[in-house]
Design a protein around this motif. Structure first.
Motif, PDB file in Angstrom:
ATOM      1  N   ALA A   1       0.841  -1.210   0.000  1.00 29.82           N
ATOM      2  CA  ALA A   1       0.000   0.000   0.000  1.00 29.82           C
ATOM      3  C   ALA A   1       0.875   1.260   0.000  1.00 29.82           C
ATOM      4  N   ALA A   2       1.984   1.204   0.724  1.00 34.25           N
ATOM      5  CA  ALA A   2       2.882   2.380   0.763  1.00 34.25           C
ATOM      6  C   ALA A   2       3.488   2.638  -0.612  1.00 34.25           C
ATOM      7  N   LEU A   3       3.825   1.562  -1.314  1.00 29.63           N
ATOM      8  CA  LEU A   3       4.401   1.736  -2.655  1.00 29.63           C
ATOM      9  C   LEU A   3       3.362   2.294  -3.613  1.00 29.63           C
ATOM     10  N   GLU A   4       2.120   1.801  -3.485  1.00 29.41           N
ATOM     11  CA  GLU A   4       1.026   2.345  -4.310  1.00 29.41           C
ATOM     12  C   GLU A   4       0.882   3.845  -4.055  1.00 29.41           C
ATOM     13  N   PHE A   5       0.932   4.189  -2.794  1.00 21.67           N
ATOM     14  CA  PHE A   5       0.778   5.599  -2.398  1.00 21.67           C
ATOM     15  C   PHE A   5       1.904   6.435  -3.012  1.00 21.67           C
ATOM     16  N   HIS A   6       3.120   5.924  -2.864  1.00 21.42           N
ATOM     17  CA  HIS A   6       4.279   6.656  -3.397  1.00 21.42           C
ATOM     18  C   HIS A   6       4.179   6.797  -4.916  1.00 21.42           C
ATOM     19  N   LEU A   7       3.836   5.697  -5.570  1.00 26.04           N
ATOM     20  CA  LEU A   7       3.767   5.738  -7.041  1.00 26.04           C
ATOM     21  C   LEU A   7       2.630   6.630  -7.523  1.00 26.04           C
ATOM     22  N   ALA A   8       1.555   6.696  -6.730  1.00 23.05           N
ATOM     23  CA  ALA A   8       0.438   7.567  -7.119  1.00 23.05           C
ATOM     24  C   ALA A   8       0.873   9.035  -7.100  1.00 23.05           C
ATOM     25  N   VAL A   9       1.699   9.384  -6.124  1.00 21.22           N
ATOM     26  CA  VAL A   9       2.206  10.770  -6.082  1.00 21.22           C
ATOM     27  C   VAL A   9       3.311  10.934  -7.125  1.00 21.22           C
ATOM     28  N   GLY A  10       4.222   9.950  -7.174  1.00 20.47           N
ATOM     29  CA  GLY A  10       5.323   9.996  -8.147  1.00 20.47           C
ATOM     30  C   GLY A  10       6.628  10.437  -7.485  1.00 20.47           C
ATOM     31  N   SER A  11       7.703   9.691  -7.766  1.00 21.57           N
ATOM     32  CA  SER A  11       8.989   9.983  -7.105  1.00 21.57           C
ATOM     33  C   SER A  11       9.474  11.401  -7.407  1.00 21.57           C
ATOM     34  N   ALA A  12       9.323  11.831  -8.657  1.00 30.88           N
ATOM     35  CA  ALA A  12       9.835  13.156  -9.034  1.00 30.88           C
ATOM     36  C   ALA A  12       9.053  14.239  -8.296  1.00 30.88           C
ATOM     37  N   ARG A  13       7.736  14.023  -8.187  1.00 33.70           N
ATOM     38  CA  ARG A  13       6.909  15.024  -7.509  1.00 33.70           C
ATOM     39  C   ARG A  13       7.253  15.082  -6.013  1.00 33.70           C
ATOM     40  N   VAL A  14       7.506  13.918  -5.423  1.00 32.23           N
ATOM     41  CA  VAL A  14       7.895  13.896  -4.007  1.00 32.23           C
ATOM     42  C   VAL A  14       9.196  14.682  -3.828  1.00 32.23           C
ATOM     43  N   GLU A  15      10.182  14.359  -4.660  1.00 31.05           N
ATOM     44  CA  GLU A  15      11.486  15.033  -4.519  1.00 31.05           C
ATOM     45  C   GLU A  15      11.333  16.550  -4.667  1.00 31.05           C
ATOM     46  N   GLU A  16      10.608  16.946  -5.691  1.00 34.33           N
ATOM     47  CA  GLU A  16      10.444  18.382  -5.944  1.00 34.33           C
ATOM     48  C   GLU A  16       9.799  19.075  -4.735  1.00 34.33           C
ATOM     49  N   ARG A  17       8.773  18.419  -4.192  1.00 33.33           N
ATOM     50  CA  ARG A  17       8.049  19.016  -3.068  1.00 33.33           C
ATOM     51  C   ARG A  17       8.920  19.119  -1.810  1.00 33.33           C
ATOM     52  N   VAL A  18       9.599  18.011  -1.463  1.00 31.52           N
ATOM     53  CA  VAL A  18      10.327  18.027  -0.193  1.00 31.52           C
ATOM     54  C   VAL A  18      11.552  18.946  -0.277  1.00 31.52           C
ATOM     55  N   VAL A  19      12.165  19.022  -1.449  1.00 33.30           N
ATOM     56  CA  VAL A  19      13.314  19.924  -1.590  1.00 33.30           C
ATOM     57  C   VAL A  19      12.829  21.388  -1.530  1.00 33.30           C
ATOM     58  N   ALA A  20      11.660  21.646  -2.124  1.00 33.64           N
ATOM     59  CA  ALA A  20      11.117  23.018  -2.076  1.00 33.64           C
ATOM     60  C   ALA A  20      10.812  23.421  -0.628  1.00 33.64           C
ATOM     61  N   LEU A  21      10.230  22.513   0.132  1.00 34.83           N
ATOM     62  CA  LEU A  21       9.941  22.830   1.540  1.00 34.83           C
ATOM     63  C   LEU A  21      11.239  23.073   2.309  1.00 34.83           C
ATOM     64  N   ALA A  22      12.233  22.209   2.042  1.00 32.89           N
ATOM     65  CA  ALA A  22      13.509  22.346   2.752  1.00 32.89           C
ATOM     66  C   ALA A  22      14.240  23.621   2.329  1.00 32.89           C
ATOM     67  N   ASP A  23      14.110  24.012   1.064  1.00 36.37           N
ATOM     68  CA  ASP A  23      14.714  25.272   0.617  1.00 36.37           C
ATOM     69  C   ASP A  23      14.092  26.447   1.376  1.00 36.37           C
ATOM     70  N   ARG A  24      12.789  26.387   1.539  1.00 36.17           N
ATOM     71  CA  ARG A  24      12.098  27.448   2.278  1.00 36.17           C
ATOM     72  C   ARG A  24      12.644  27.507   3.715  1.00 36.17           C
ATOM     73  N   LEU A  25      12.834  26.319   4.295  1.00 37.03           N
ATOM     74  CA  LEU A  25      13.360  26.241   5.655  1.00 37.03           C
ATOM     75  C   LEU A  25      14.784  26.803   5.710  1.00 37.03           C
ATOM     76  N   ARG A  26      15.640  26.351   4.789  1.00 30.54           N
ATOM     77  CA  ARG A  26      17.048  26.778   4.819  1.00 30.54           C
ATOM     78  C   ARG A  26      17.186  28.286   4.612  1.00 30.54           C
ATOM     79  N   THR A  27      16.384  28.799   3.672  1.00 31.82           N
ATOM     80  CA  THR A  27      16.441  30.248   3.413  1.00 31.82           C
ATOM     81  C   THR A  27      16.030  31.014   4.661  1.00 31.82           C
TER      82      THR A  27
END
Ligand SMILES: Cc1ncc(COP(=O)(O)O)c(C=O)c1O
Length: 456
Positions: A342-368
């Motif tokens: 189920a976790a893999l289904e969830f991840h694939l539904a969002v998409g690895s690239a979309r996850v990476e883009e989102r979490v890096v954007a949040l972390a960039d906001r934090l770092r800035t």
């Protein structure tokens, strides 16, 4: 043969407890179950966000991103006022994972007598079956074929399967960073002590860049070097190693690369083919948001004939399916694998690239934001090629442990202290901009209070 029935957990638990209540006078019940009226279901009602496949995120239409991430948060059962930033230790599983696991557990316990042990019928446990469909799904996450992927309990097991399985002996050398996590390093230490291999420990520079990290491994390499063991993203310092470049250089020299993906699988979009590694292992209970006790190991086809099986059972010598021969652990929980699925289904539904883009954007906001605060410093690299969703940071005058506890006490913000390095804050898809901003405001107040305490 039986098929799992959908169970209302709430109803089932209440019914179960009511029955226990009726028995209560005659049977000594465990403490927690006796107080029937005080009992509360810790899980909120299932959140279904629409779509035919309830429980999975709906991919947003263009421009609907903010709403998508807000809705996605509804899949998680962590209370709304608690900001959880520690996927580096354990990721929060979405509700659909809990449902899959608990429903299967209930099914097993209720319907066990229906099991006829016919190999053509449903099995109630795992450990003796190749679980190909699940491995195929994992393969989709990292771009590998199912037979090149083994299911493991965690990253530690993957590290051990590789180090123990390679024929290395006296004089053979392995290069790895001295600050590697125990789950990345210790199987090589064991190999050193038991089989006489030599570990060349390298010390990463304080402010690393990708070229410096490649040079670090190259400088430590001798004609006797057999393996570079690389932590893709370090646990304590959030240093992202340039794995593609390292794997390419190693291959040119005939050296094997073993990449620890514990902090990257489900976080960064991983493609083991493009990376060119010989082995890649990870835990799924971190960034892939799967149940505790799940992980995997990928082994490149060319390396497979040279890698011995460490855990032996019925299929230990199945050379046609290396992934399976590395999974010979004996009886294990199929319910946990239902959660992983189920976790893999969830991840694939969002998409690895979309996850990476989102979490890096949040972390960039934090770092800035952190970089603008007085007496606050970002300790993890800010080099553009080394950005990830993980940030390590500190406040002047506070130990990492004090900062960790202050963030929780003042802001219900859960990060994890990392020795003397700082606190590690892992942004994931269930986090939002408001939680990042709350971190910044809380950090500002903590830093001001720490200063006032020192002055006073
Ligand atoms: C880089 C790294 N490798 C390995 C591990 C070990 O993971 P596990 O305990 O899930 O096997 C961790 C855990 O945090 C880690 O961060």
């Amino acid at each position: 043969m039986t098929t799992p029935r959908t169970i209302s957990l709430r109803a089932t638990r209440r019914g179960f407890l009511a029955q226990l209540g009726a028995l209560g006078a005659a049977v000594a019940l465990p403490r927690g179950l006796r107080a029937d009226t005080a009992w509360r279901d810790p899980l909120p009602a299932t959140v279904h966000l629409g779509g035919a496949r309830s429980g999975l995120p709906r991919v947003p239409t263009a421009g609907a991103d903010a709403r998508f991430w807000r809705e996605l948060r509804e899949h998680f059962v962590i209370p709304r006022d608690e900001a959880f930033f520690n996927a580096g230790t354990l990721g929060a599983s979405p509700r659909v994972v809990l449902d899959a696991m608990i429903e299967h557990l209930m099914h097993v316990e209720r319907d066990l007598a229906h099991w006829d042990y016919d190999p053509a019928h449903e099995q109630f446990y795992t450990g003796y079956y190749p679980e190909l469909a699940l491995r195929e799904k994992l393969g989709r996450v990292i771009h590998a074929a199912a037979r090149d992927v083994a299911l493991t309990a965690n990253a530690t097991m993957g590290m051990n399967l590789v180090a123990a399985g390679l024929d290395l002996g006296v004089g053979d050398e392995v290069v790895l960073a001295e600050d590697s996590h125990v789950g990345s390093r210790t199987a090589w230490e064991l190999k050193d002590k038991r089989h006489g291999i030599y570990l060349r420990l390298v010390k990463p520079p304080a402010d690393p860049d990708p070229d410096a990290l490649v040079a670090l491994f190259e400088r430590a390499t001798t004609p006797r070097t057999r393996v570079w063991a690389i932590e893709h993203l370090t646990s304590a310092t959030a240093v992202r190693y340039p794995v593609e470049a390292l794997c390419q250089r190693a291959r040119a020299r005939g050296i094997l690369t073993v990449v620890d993906g514990a902090q990257t699988a489900g976080h960064l979009a991983v493609d083991v083919q493009a990376m060119g590694c010989d082995a890649y292992f990870a835990s799924a209970h971190k960034w892939l948001l799967a149940p505790v006790g799940t992980g995997f190991l990928y082994v490149r086809r060319e390396l497979q004939p040279r890698l011995w099986t460490t855990l032996a059972s019925q299929h230990w010598d199945d050379q046609a399916d290396t992934g399976f021969r590395l999974m010979q652990q004996g009886t294990a929980s199929l319910s946990v694998l239902k959660g992983l699925d189920a976790a893999l289904e969830f991840h694939l539904a969002v998409g690895s690239a979309r996850v990476e883009e989102r979490v890096v954007a949040l972390a960039d906001r934090l770092r800035t934001g952190l970089a603008e605060l007085p007496r606050v410093s970002v300790a993890s690299p800010i080099h553009p090629a080394m950005r990830t969703g993980t940030t390590v940071w500190t406040v002047e005058g506070l130990t990492p442990r004090q900062l960790q506890d202050a963030l929780w006490a003042r802001g219900r913000i859960r990060v994890r202290s990392q020795g003397t390095t700082g606190v590690r804050q892992c942004c994931h898809v269930y986090n939002g901009e408001a939680e990042v901003d709350r971190t910044l405001e809380t950090a500002r107040r903590i830093a001001a209070a720490a200063r006032a305490a020192r002055m006073g």
